[in-house]
Design a protein around this motif. Structure first.
Motif, PDB file in Angstrom:
ATOM      1  N   ARG A  73       0.793  -1.312   0.205  1.00 13.17           N
ATOM      2  CA  ARG A  73      -0.037   0.112   0.056  1.00 13.17           C
ATOM      3  C   ARG A  73       1.001   1.357   0.082  1.00 13.17           C
ATOM      4  O   ARG A  73       0.572   2.355  -0.803  1.00 13.17           O
ATOM      5  CB  ARG A  73      -0.989  -0.105   1.256  1.00 13.17           C
ATOM      6  CG  ARG A  73      -2.187  -0.890   1.056  1.00 13.17           C
ATOM      7  CD  ARG A  73      -3.227  -0.802   2.013  1.00 13.17           C
ATOM      8  NE  ARG A  73      -2.736  -1.203   3.396  1.00 13.17           N
ATOM      9  CZ  ARG A  73      -2.997  -2.210   3.932  1.00 13.17           C
ATOM     10  NH1 ARG A  73      -3.634  -3.369   3.366  1.00 13.17           N
ATOM     11  NH2 ARG A  73      -2.434  -2.649   5.072  1.00 13.17           N
ATOM     12  N   GLN A  74       2.090   1.115   0.739  1.00 17.85           N
ATOM     13  CA  GLN A  74       2.874   2.310   0.511  1.00 17.85           C
ATOM     14  C   GLN A  74       3.604   2.529  -0.735  1.00 17.85           C
ATOM     15  O   GLN A  74       3.684   3.673  -1.061  1.00 17.85           O
ATOM     16  CB  GLN A  74       3.917   1.826   1.743  1.00 17.85           C
ATOM     17  CG  GLN A  74       5.031   3.299   2.010  1.00 17.85           C
ATOM     18  CD  GLN A  74       6.042   3.137   3.141  1.00 17.85           C
ATOM     19  OE1 GLN A  74       6.000   2.047   3.755  1.00 17.85           O
ATOM     20  NE2 GLN A  74       6.836   3.839   3.353  1.00 17.85           N
ATOM     21  N   MET A  75       3.962   1.528  -1.305  1.00 12.77           N
ATOM     22  CA  MET A  75       4.650   1.535  -2.440  1.00 12.77           C
ATOM     23  C   MET A  75       3.700   1.848  -3.808  1.00 12.77           C
ATOM     24  O   MET A  75       4.203   2.526  -4.705  1.00 12.77           O
ATOM     25  CB  MET A  75       5.522   0.505  -2.974  1.00 12.77           C
ATOM     26  CG  MET A  75       6.706  -0.032  -1.827  1.00 12.77           C
ATOM     27  SD  MET A  75       7.899   1.463  -1.785  1.00 12.77           S
ATOM     28  CE  MET A  75       9.094   0.813  -0.449  1.00 12.77           C
ATOM     29  N   GLU A  76       2.628   1.440  -3.652  1.00 11.96           N
ATOM     30  CA  GLU A  76       1.722   1.374  -4.660  1.00 11.96           C
ATOM     31  C   GLU A  76       0.187   1.985  -4.213  1.00 11.96           C
ATOM     32  O   GLU A  76      -0.799   1.348  -4.021  1.00 11.96           O
ATOM     33  CB  GLU A  76       1.223   0.179  -5.706  1.00 11.96           C
ATOM     34  CG  GLU A  76       2.772  -0.218  -6.411  1.00 11.96           C
ATOM     35  CD  GLU A  76       3.010   0.685  -7.695  1.00 11.96           C
ATOM     36  OE1 GLU A  76       2.208   1.623  -7.766  1.00 11.96           O
ATOM     37  OE2 GLU A  76       4.114   0.668  -8.272  1.00 11.96           O
ATOM     38  N   PRO A  77       0.180   3.121  -3.895  1.00  8.69           N
ATOM     39  CA  PRO A  77      -0.996   3.735  -3.124  1.00  8.69           C
ATOM     40  C   PRO A  77      -2.430   3.556  -3.955  1.00  8.69           C
ATOM     41  O   PRO A  77      -3.531   3.643  -3.362  1.00  8.69           O
ATOM     42  CB  PRO A  77      -0.747   5.119  -2.803  1.00  8.69           C
ATOM     43  CG  PRO A  77       0.415   5.579  -3.671  1.00  8.69           C
ATOM     44  CD  PRO A  77       1.085   4.384  -3.958  1.00  8.69           C
ATOM     45  N   HIS A  78      -2.223   3.413  -5.242  1.00  9.96           N
ATOM     46  CA  HIS A  78      -3.576   3.297  -6.014  1.00  9.96           C
ATOM     47  C   HIS A  78      -3.912   2.094  -5.968  1.00  9.96           C
ATOM     48  O   HIS A  78      -5.137   1.802  -6.755  1.00  9.96           O
ATOM     49  CB  HIS A  78      -3.248   3.998  -7.467  1.00  9.96           C
ATOM     50  CG  HIS A  78      -3.148   5.266  -7.751  1.00  9.96           C
ATOM     51  ND1 HIS A  78      -1.834   6.003  -7.838  1.00  9.96           N
ATOM     52  CD2 HIS A  78      -4.138   6.289  -7.506  1.00  9.96           C
ATOM     53  CE1 HIS A  78      -2.183   7.246  -7.705  1.00  9.96           C
ATOM     54  NE2 HIS A  78      -3.451   7.630  -7.700  1.00  9.96           N
TER      55      HIS A  78
END
Length: 245
Positions: A73-78
């Protein structure tokens, strides 16, 4: 590991320099990028499968690391798909195929390679154990060396020894318009994948169908891709569709 795996790994090692040479010779950027791949798992069972893949990839010399749901979630928030975890493979690269072909054609022209369009190869001409050329729609071309690069059509060429037992698979794909880049990496979940490309395009693929050479788009194929991309990211629901192929 097997000979095909070794061949693919050797190709990967050569690809960066080759793409750079094509760009230099042609003036066309094939958009070779090294974003890495994030493979998602939505259950502990599917995560165990990814862990086993991570093990053999490391043994084969490829970097691979396990990410927690929080790291994803932190690296790919979308990404909005509920995940149990994922495996990040930083060695995964990409090109834009149409740009690559444009660069390749231009590079061949610069190198005085003759490309004959609309001339289908039907047969490899052989004399004993030697290749002497090919028979085409427009006649015979003599050659000491013949390279078969016909993809799914290779099995239709006679005179090959051994024959190539290759059959086509149908993959329907679409792309969405993204005003701003949504993903930093290639994203894969089961058989679906997302590729963020330059120029604000998000490619969504792909079906895998035993449909011969049928190139028709279908409601089930395209509809399934649209459902998958919205499961991966609810942020895509209002994006415009750019193309389907």
């Amino acid at each position: 590991k097997d000979p095909l795996f070794d061949l693919c790994a050797a190709s990967l090692r050569l690809y960066r320099d080759w793409a750079g040479q094509l760009q230099e010779q042609s003036g066309v950027d094939p958009e070779y990028e090294e974003p890495g791949l994030l493979f998602l798992a939505t259950s502990e069972k599917s995560l165990d499968v990814l862990k086993s893949r991570m093990t053999w990839q490391r043994e084969a010399g490829f970097d691979s690391e396990l990410w927690t749901p929080e790291e994803i979630r932190q690296m790919e928030p979308h990404l909005t798909l509920p995940v149990a975890g994922g495996v990040h493979m930083p060695g995964e690269h990409q090109v834009t195929p149409r740009r690559l072909m444009e660069a390749l054609r231009a590079s061949c022209k610069t190198s005085r390679v003759e490309i004959r369009s609309g001339s289908r190869v039907h047969e490899i001409i052989r004399q004993s154990d030697r290749v002497e050329g090919v028979r085409t729609d427009s006649g015979t071309i003599k050659a000491d060396t013949v390279v078969i690069a016909s993809g799914a059509r290779s099995s239709e060429i006679t005179g090959l020894c051994p024959r190539l037992p290759i059959a086509p698979r149908k993959g329907q794909i679409l792309s969405l318009i993204t005003p701003e880049p949504m993903f930093q990496r290639l994203i894969r979940w089961e058989h679906a994948y997302l590729m963020q490309r330059a120029g604000g395009e998000l490619v969504v693929g792909a079906t895998n169908e035993d449909a011969g050479f049928d190139r028709n788009l279908t409601p089930s194929g395209i509809g399934g891709l649209l459902e998958r991309v919205q499961q991966l990211s609810s942020c895509t629901a209002k994006l415009a569709i750019k193309e389907m192929w």
